[in-house]
Design an enzyme around this catalytic site. Structure first.
Site, PDB file in Angstrom:
ATOM      1  CG  ASP A 279      39.412  43.885  36.988  1.00 30.99           C
ATOM      2  OD1 ASP A 279      38.224  43.789  36.606  1.00 30.99           O
ATOM      3  OD2 ASP A 279      40.357  44.061  36.201  1.00 30.99           O
TER       4      ASP A 279
ATOM      5  CE  LYS B 110      46.868  34.929  48.400  1.00 31.40           C
ATOM      6  NZ  LYS B 110      46.284  33.754  49.045  1.00 31.40           N
TER       7      LYS B 110
ATOM      8  CE1 TYR C 254      44.115  45.704  38.030  1.00 31.09           C
ATOM      9  CE2 TYR C 254      42.892  46.836  36.322  1.00 31.09           C
ATOM     10  CZ  TYR C 254      43.153  45.689  37.034  1.00 31.09           C
ATOM     11  OH  TYR C 254      42.477  44.555  36.753  1.00 31.09           O
TER      12      TYR C 254
ATOM     13  CG  ASP D 106      43.251  32.528  49.129  1.00 31.90           C
ATOM     14  OD1 ASP D 106      43.000  33.487  49.891  1.00 31.90           O
ATOM     15  OD2 ASP D 106      44.135  31.696  49.371  1.00 31.90           O
TER      16      ASP D 106
END
Ligand code: NAP
Length: 418
Positions: free
Chosen positions: A307, A229, A162, A283
């Protein structure tokens, strides 16, 4: 700090400034709170929220406390009046008065700002996007046991993908990047690619996790989960997790226990008074929220993960119309609903003001006006349970009666008391 000098606004003549002090705030009994109506449905939901907040403050403290609302203009309204979407005065007012309420702002298409909201967060360094996500009885949920959802997501809001470092396919910047990567590292990128960068820094990761840990301790929460992640993006997402554990070990040693310590040193039982620090791959986090919902409490994560997870979690408890959020820096804070400006409903007195009203409750909690905050939350809860609700809930709650935005706010105020 010297008095503020606005370019376009006139400083309020009544009320007092909230001041930062040693990591906390000095809140006067009559604070000036700037507010931005926003675009589309913004003015309607902000009006509803201000009325409910004022009612709760009045019921909780009588004449001894009261908010002086100070209107500042951004978005379409500012464009029309001043010829710019985000006048410098907006930043000055929030910086000076420290705490503000905001309605949704439409993201301008083409030129100027990527997003007004992102610009506000980045320029004011409001680095923690905080979303409490809890279920209100009667609100339709896709879960069988929605009461198990009681989360607070701390999403880093200033870096990651972002940060806005990206270039279009075919641009001179992409050409240079491709040449550089090939020459310096032997890395080949297809010619027809767009390219973006994902910076994640130690300083920014640590201050976000520090905020989440501090919150968990102050609010008596059970755990903080670092969502990342890192199995794939080791030096960005993986580093975020590692820095999270480091800040916990160096600054919160006496109050935190890691999940592995719980099993290795405490026989699987969390020592009394300690907050558990754990981590989950992004995940896995999504599926765990559905399958082991009540094992998650505070989640601290990077910008993009945050987000996704905060909207997914909001969907578990009834979605956009009921979920509030806050953008918090070292001491400045801007409270808002998570929904956008829903332009097709603008001016129709139709949409749900709950998210904006609950943003008002978060604002009151931030001022430590806990009694008034609790009244707002309880008022919303009982008003929804009475099943006289706006269209979004009425269409999904059996036996509900549909009311308009201001009528719903009125019902919340009646629940708060005469
Ligand atoms: P949106 O404004 O959130 O609206 C999407 C849909 O969500 C609406 O059509 C409506 O669904 C439902 N909804 C939203 N708010 C509601 C409320 N208070 N009560 C009941 N239902 C509500 O999303 P968007 O249409 O994608 O975005 C519109 C503009 O807002 C864009 O310019 C976007 O960039 C901006 N935006 C701003 C913010 C912010 O200021 N923080 C956040 C998100 C988006 P139904 O039509 O199904 O009833």
């Amino acid at each position: 700090m010297s008095p503020v000098t606005f370019d376009l606004l006139r400083d309020p003549t009544e009320g007092e400034r909230i001041k930062p002090s040693d990591g906390g705030l000095l809140v006067p009994d009559r604070p000036i709170i700037p507010y931005i109506d926003g675009d589309g449905i913004g003015p309607e939901v902000v009006l509803a929220a201000r009325k409910v907040v004022d009612t709760a403050v009045d019921r909780a403290y009588g004449r001894s406390r009261g908010i002086f609302w100070f209107k500042i203009k951004a978005g379409k309204e500012a464009q029309e009046e001043y010829g710019e979407l985000l006048p410098n005065d907006v930043f000055k007012a929030i910086e000076h008065y420290v705490v503000a309420l905001k309605g949704p702002l439409t993201t301008p298409i083409g030129g100027g700002y990527r997003s007004l909201n992102v610009a506000l967060r980045q320029k004011l360094d409001l680095y923690a996007n905080v979303r409490p996500i809890f279920w209100i009885p009667e609100v339709p949920s896709p879960l069988k046991e929605p009461w198990k959802v009681d989360l607070v997501v701390f999403r880093e809001a200033t870096e990651d993908v972002y940060a806005g470092i990206e270039w279009d396919r075919g641009s001179p910047e992409v050409r240079k990047m491709r040449e550089f990567l090939m020459k310096e590292f032997g890395i080949s990128i297809r010619e027809d690619s767009g390219v973006g960068l994902k910076p994640i820094s130690e300083f920014i990761s640590k201050r976000l996790v520090r905020k989440a840990l501090t919150y968990a301790l102050e609010k008596g929460r059970r755990s903080v989960t670092l969502m990342h992640k890192g199995n794939i993006m080791k030096f960005t997402e993986g580093a975020f997790m590692q820095w999270g554990y480091e800040v916990a070990a160096s600054e919160f040693k006496d109050d935190i226990v890691t999940e592995s310590e719980v099993f290795e040193q405490h026989g699987g039982k969390v020592p009394k008074g300690k907050v558990v620090l754990k981590d989950r791959l992004a995940d896995n986090m999504f599926q765990q929220l559905l399958t082991r919902t009540d094992e998650y409490d505070v989640i601290a994560t990077t910008n993009l993960n945050g987000d996704y997870i905060s909207d997914a979690a909001a969907g578990l408890v009834g979605g956009l119309g009921v979920t509030p959020g806050a953008n918090i820096g070292d001491y400045m804070a801007l409270f808002e609903p998570i929904h956008g400006s829903a332009p097709k409903y603008a001016g129709m007195d139709k949409v749900n003001p709950t998210a904006e009203i609950l943003a008002g409750a978060m604002l009151l909690e931030y001022l430590e006006w806990q009694e008034a905050a609790a009244m707002v939350k309880e008022g919303v809860k009982t008003a929804i349970q009475a099943k006289e609700v706006t269209y979004d809930l009425a269409r999904r709650i059996e036996g509900a009666t549909q009311v308009g935005t201001q009528d719903f706010a009125q019902r919340v105020m009646e629940q708060i008391g005469p």
